[in-house]
Motif scaffolding. Structure first.
Motif, PDB file in Angstrom:
ATOM      1  N   ILE A 161       2.613   2.060 -15.055  1.00  0.00           N
ATOM      2  CA  ILE A 161       2.433   3.288 -14.327  1.00  0.00           C
ATOM      3  C   ILE A 161       1.146   2.938 -13.381  1.00  0.00           C
ATOM      4  O   ILE A 161       1.388   3.197 -12.153  1.00  0.00           O
ATOM      5  CB  ILE A 161       1.854   4.307 -15.254  1.00  0.00           C
ATOM      6  N   LEU A 162       0.243   2.223 -13.892  1.00  0.00           N
ATOM      7  CA  LEU A 162      -0.943   1.924 -12.912  1.00  0.00           C
ATOM      8  C   LEU A 162      -0.659   1.219 -11.665  1.00  0.00           C
ATOM      9  O   LEU A 162      -0.726   1.380 -10.385  1.00  0.00           O
ATOM     10  CB  LEU A 162      -2.105   1.295 -13.401  1.00  0.00           C
ATOM     11  N   ALA A 163       0.317   0.037 -11.732  1.00  0.00           N
ATOM     12  CA  ALA A 163       0.851  -0.731 -10.869  1.00  0.00           C
ATOM     13  C   ALA A 163       1.646  -0.096  -9.728  1.00  0.00           C
ATOM     14  O   ALA A 163       1.746  -0.115  -8.650  1.00  0.00           O
ATOM     15  CB  ALA A 163       1.584  -1.877 -11.234  1.00  0.00           C
ATOM     16  N   ASN A 164       2.723   0.995 -10.435  1.00  0.00           N
ATOM     17  CA  ASN A 164       3.452   1.835  -9.732  1.00  0.00           C
ATOM     18  C   ASN A 164       2.704   2.545  -8.581  1.00  0.00           C
ATOM     19  O   ASN A 164       2.912   2.716  -7.583  1.00  0.00           O
ATOM     20  CB  ASN A 164       4.120   2.735 -10.665  1.00  0.00           C
ATOM     21  N   SER A 165       1.552   3.531  -9.378  1.00  0.00           N
ATOM     22  CA  SER A 165       0.615   4.246  -8.398  1.00  0.00           C
ATOM     23  C   SER A 165      -0.025   3.547  -7.139  1.00  0.00           C
ATOM     24  O   SER A 165       0.027   3.766  -6.201  1.00  0.00           O
ATOM     25  CB  SER A 165      -0.459   4.855  -9.293  1.00  0.00           C
ATOM     26  N   VAL A 166      -0.331   2.057  -7.627  1.00  0.00           N
ATOM     27  CA  VAL A 166      -1.195   1.464  -6.434  1.00  0.00           C
ATOM     28  C   VAL A 166       0.029   0.956  -5.654  1.00  0.00           C
ATOM     29  O   VAL A 166      -0.299   1.277  -4.176  1.00  0.00           O
ATOM     30  CB  VAL A 166      -1.507   0.128  -6.960  1.00  0.00           C
ATOM     31  N   THR A 167       1.217   0.441  -5.822  1.00  0.00           N
ATOM     32  CA  THR A 167       2.271   0.126  -4.916  1.00  0.00           C
ATOM     33  C   THR A 167       2.814   1.446  -4.220  1.00  0.00           C
ATOM     34  O   THR A 167       3.054   1.199  -2.893  1.00  0.00           O
ATOM     35  CB  THR A 167       3.464  -0.393  -5.536  1.00  0.00           C
ATOM     36  N   ILE A 168       2.736   2.614  -4.450  1.00  0.00           N
ATOM     37  CA  ILE A 168       3.080   3.715  -3.916  1.00  0.00           C
ATOM     38  C   ILE A 168       2.176   4.023  -2.762  1.00  0.00           C
ATOM     39  O   ILE A 168       2.352   4.328  -1.648  1.00  0.00           O
ATOM     40  CB  ILE A 168       3.202   5.082  -4.891  1.00  0.00           C
ATOM     41  N   GLY A 169       0.759   4.068  -3.300  1.00  0.00           N
ATOM     42  CA  GLY A 169      -0.328   4.183  -2.252  1.00  0.00           C
ATOM     43  C   GLY A 169      -0.314   3.064  -1.068  1.00  0.00           C
ATOM     44  O   GLY A 169      -0.392   3.381   0.107  1.00  0.00           O
ATOM     45  N   MET A 170       0.089   1.760  -1.461  1.00  0.00           N
ATOM     46  CA  MET A 170      -0.044   0.774  -0.545  1.00  0.00           C
ATOM     47  C   MET A 170       1.358   1.237   0.576  1.00  0.00           C
ATOM     48  O   MET A 170       1.100   0.907   1.678  1.00  0.00           O
ATOM     49  CB  MET A 170       0.151  -0.478  -1.199  1.00  0.00           C
ATOM     50  N   GLN A 171       2.357   1.396  -0.376  1.00  0.00           N
ATOM     51  CA  GLN A 171       3.601   1.623   0.734  1.00  0.00           C
ATOM     52  C   GLN A 171       3.312   2.849   1.689  1.00  0.00           C
ATOM     53  O   GLN A 171       3.730   2.837   2.930  1.00  0.00           O
ATOM     54  CB  GLN A 171       4.731   1.956  -0.179  1.00  0.00           C
ATOM     55  N   GLN A 172       2.651   3.781   1.140  1.00  0.00           N
ATOM     56  CA  GLN A 172       2.116   5.065   2.196  1.00  0.00           C
ATOM     57  C   GLN A 172       1.404   4.417   3.378  1.00  0.00           C
ATOM     58  O   GLN A 172       1.407   4.875   4.426  1.00  0.00           O
ATOM     59  CB  GLN A 172       1.704   6.190   1.398  1.00  0.00           C
ATOM     60  N   ASN A 173       0.234   3.739   2.900  1.00  0.00           N
ATOM     61  CA  ASN A 173      -0.694   2.951   3.753  1.00  0.00           C
ATOM     62  C   ASN A 173       0.014   2.086   4.734  1.00  0.00           C
ATOM     63  O   ASN A 173       0.025   2.202   6.189  1.00  0.00           O
ATOM     64  CB  ASN A 173      -1.729   2.463   3.177  1.00  0.00           C
ATOM     65  N   PHE A 174       0.994   1.398   4.392  1.00  0.00           N
ATOM     66  CA  PHE A 174       1.688   0.778   5.381  1.00  0.00           C
ATOM     67  C   PHE A 174       2.697   1.451   6.317  1.00  0.00           C
ATOM     68  O   PHE A 174       2.702   0.822   7.363  1.00  0.00           O
ATOM     69  CB  PHE A 174       2.647  -0.497   4.781  1.00  0.00           C
ATOM     70  N   ARG A 175       3.065   2.473   5.812  1.00  0.00           N
ATOM     71  CA  ARG A 175       4.120   3.181   6.462  1.00  0.00           C
ATOM     72  C   ARG A 175       3.228   4.175   7.546  1.00  0.00           C
ATOM     73  O   ARG A 175       3.615   4.238   8.788  1.00  0.00           O
ATOM     74  CB  ARG A 175       4.717   4.423   5.695  1.00  0.00           C
ATOM     75  N   TYR A 176       1.987   4.530   7.233  1.00  0.00           N
ATOM     76  CA  TYR A 176       1.063   4.982   8.008  1.00  0.00           C
ATOM     77  C   TYR A 176       0.639   4.162   9.099  1.00  0.00           C
ATOM     78  O   TYR A 176       0.439   4.533  10.355  1.00  0.00           O
ATOM     79  CB  TYR A 176       0.050   5.465   7.361  1.00  0.00           C
ATOM     80  N   ASP A 177       0.436   2.788   8.831  1.00  0.00           N
ATOM     81  CA  ASP A 177       0.112   1.741   9.865  1.00  0.00           C
ATOM     82  C   ASP A 177       1.256   1.161  10.469  1.00  0.00           C
ATOM     83  O   ASP A 177       1.177   0.518  11.445  1.00  0.00           O
ATOM     84  CB  ASP A 177      -0.534   0.787   8.880  1.00  0.00           C
ATOM     85  N   ARG A 178       2.404   1.824  10.548  1.00  0.00           N
ATOM     86  CA  ARG A 178       3.756   1.232  11.180  1.00  0.00           C
ATOM     87  C   ARG A 178       3.912  -0.138  10.965  1.00  0.00           C
ATOM     88  O   ARG A 178       4.619  -0.792  11.483  1.00  0.00           O
ATOM     89  CB  ARG A 178       3.678   1.610  12.650  1.00  0.00           C
ATOM     90  N   ASN A 179       3.669  -0.507   9.486  1.00  0.00           N
ATOM     91  CA  ASN A 179       4.206  -2.019   9.138  1.00  0.00           C
ATOM     92  C   ASN A 179       5.371  -1.722   8.269  1.00  0.00           C
ATOM     93  O   ASN A 179       5.325  -1.758   6.934  1.00  0.00           O
ATOM     94  CB  ASN A 179       3.016  -2.413   8.379  1.00  0.00           C
ATOM     95  N   ASP A 180       6.440  -1.499   8.798  1.00  0.00           N
ATOM     96  CA  ASP A 180       7.691  -1.119   8.180  1.00  0.00           C
ATOM     97  C   ASP A 180       8.146  -2.431   7.145  1.00  0.00           C
ATOM     98  O   ASP A 180       8.901  -1.879   6.091  1.00  0.00           O
ATOM     99  CB  ASP A 180       8.871  -0.529   8.954  1.00  0.00           C
ATOM    100  N   SER A 181       7.990  -3.446   7.534  1.00  0.00           N
ATOM    101  CA  SER A 181       8.552  -4.726   6.915  1.00  0.00           C
ATOM    102  C   SER A 181       7.809  -4.636   5.479  1.00  0.00           C
ATOM    103  O   SER A 181       8.324  -4.934   4.550  1.00  0.00           O
ATOM    104  CB  SER A 181       8.384  -5.883   7.589  1.00  0.00           C
ATOM    105  N   ALA A 182       6.507  -4.650   5.542  1.00  0.00           N
ATOM    106  CA  ALA A 182       5.722  -4.735   3.997  1.00  0.00           C
ATOM    107  C   ALA A 182       6.113  -3.349   3.397  1.00  0.00           C
ATOM    108  O   ALA A 182       6.309  -3.560   2.241  1.00  0.00           O
ATOM    109  CB  ALA A 182       4.117  -4.512   4.628  1.00  0.00           C
ATOM    110  N   ALA A 183       6.201  -2.269   3.940  1.00  0.00           N
ATOM    111  CA  ALA A 183       6.639  -1.055   3.139  1.00  0.00           C
ATOM    112  C   ALA A 183       7.935  -1.201   2.750  1.00  0.00           C
ATOM    113  O   ALA A 183       8.250  -0.779   1.512  1.00  0.00           O
ATOM    114  CB  ALA A 183       6.449   0.292   4.100  1.00  0.00           C
ATOM    115  N   ASP A 184       8.906  -1.575   3.320  1.00  0.00           N
ATOM    116  CA  ASP A 184      10.095  -2.255   2.776  1.00  0.00           C
ATOM    117  C   ASP A 184      10.293  -2.934   1.595  1.00  0.00           C
ATOM    118  O   ASP A 184      10.904  -2.679   0.654  1.00  0.00           O
ATOM    119  CB  ASP A 184      11.175  -2.572   3.653  1.00  0.00           C
ATOM    120  N   VAL A 185       9.287  -3.973   1.723  1.00  0.00           N
ATOM    121  CA  VAL A 185       9.234  -4.920   0.392  1.00  0.00           C
ATOM    122  C   VAL A 185       8.761  -4.155  -1.061  1.00  0.00           C
ATOM    123  O   VAL A 185       9.167  -4.119  -1.831  1.00  0.00           O
ATOM    124  CB  VAL A 185       8.087  -6.075   0.670  1.00  0.00           C
ATOM    125  N   LEU A 186       7.400  -3.278  -0.412  1.00  0.00           N
ATOM    126  CA  LEU A 186       7.212  -2.392  -1.601  1.00  0.00           C
ATOM    127  C   LEU A 186       8.139  -1.586  -2.116  1.00  0.00           C
ATOM    128  O   LEU A 186       8.175  -1.074  -3.255  1.00  0.00           O
ATOM    129  CB  LEU A 186       6.065  -1.877  -1.287  1.00  0.00           C
TER     130      LEU A 186
END
Length: 165
Positions: free
Chosen positions: A101-126
Motif C-alpha cells: 500500500i505504501l509503495a502504491n501510494s509513492v508510485t501514484i505520487g511519482m506518476q502524477q509528478n511525472f505527468r505534471y513535468d510532462r515526462n510521459d514515458s516515465a509516467a507510463d512505466v509507473l
C-alpha cells in the motif's frame, strides 16, 4: 496635557497611570491565555472522544474477525481454506500488504509528478506498475474470501478494500 508633562508635575500620578496600563496589559494577556487553555481543553476532549470511538470501532472489528476466524478453523474447513486462513492471519502478510500500500501510494505520487513535468514515458512505466498492484490487491481479497467466504465482509476494512479494488 501630555503624559510627560503630567509625569514631571506629579510623578506619583504618572507611576499609578503606568502601573494601570501594565496591569491592564497583564490582565488582557491572562484572558488570552485562559481562552487558549479552554480551547485546548475542548480540543483535547474532542480528540479523546474520537480516540475512544476509533478504539471501540477497531475492537469491535477485531473481535468479529477473531470470532469469524475461530468459526472457520473449528468447522472442519478444507485444507485450502485453512491454508488461506493461515496466510491472511500471519503478521508477515499484514506487513507485506502494508508495504505494498505504501509503495502504491509513492508510485501514484511519482506518476502524477511525472505527468505534471510532462515526462510521459516515465509516467507510463509507473502506470504499468498499477497492474501489478491491482493483481496483489485481487490476490489479497481472494485469499480473504478463500479463508472466510462471504463472512469476511463482516470486517469493515475488507469492505473498504472491495470498494477500492
Amino acid at each position: 496635557k501630555s503624559y510627560r508633562s503630567v509625569a514631571l508635575a506629579r510623578p506619583d500620578f504618572a507611576m499609578s497611570v503606568h502601573w494601570a496600563v501594565v496591569e491592564s496589559s497583564i490582565s488582557h494577556e491572562f484572558a488570552n491565555i485562559r481562552s487558549s487553555c479552554s480551547s485546548l481543553t475542548a480540543d483535547k476532549e474532542r480528540h479523546d472522544t474520537m480516540l475512544q470511538r476509533l478504539q471501540a470501532f477497531t475492537k469491535r472489528d477485531s473481535t468479529e474477525s477473531r470470532q469469524i476466524s475461530m468459526g472457520v478453523m473449528s468447522s472442519g474447513a478444507t485444507a485450502t481454506r485453512r491454508w488461506c486462513h493461515k496466510i491472511i492471519s500471519s503478521t508477515l502478510f499484514e506487513q507485506l500488504i502494508g508495504i505494498v500500500i505504501l509503495a502504491n501510494s509513492v508510485t501514484i505520487g511519482m506518476q502524477q509528478n511525472f505527468r505534471y513535468d510532462r515526462n510521459d514515458s516515465a509516467a507510463d512505466v509507473l502506470h504499468m506498475s498499477e497492474h501489478v498492484f491491482l493483481a496483489i490487491y485481487v490476490l489479497e481479497l481472494s485469499l480473504r474470501f478463500g479463508a472466510l467466504g462471504r463472512r469476511c465482509l463482516h470486517d469493515t476494512w475488507v469492505k473498504v478494500d472491495c470498494l477500492l479494488v
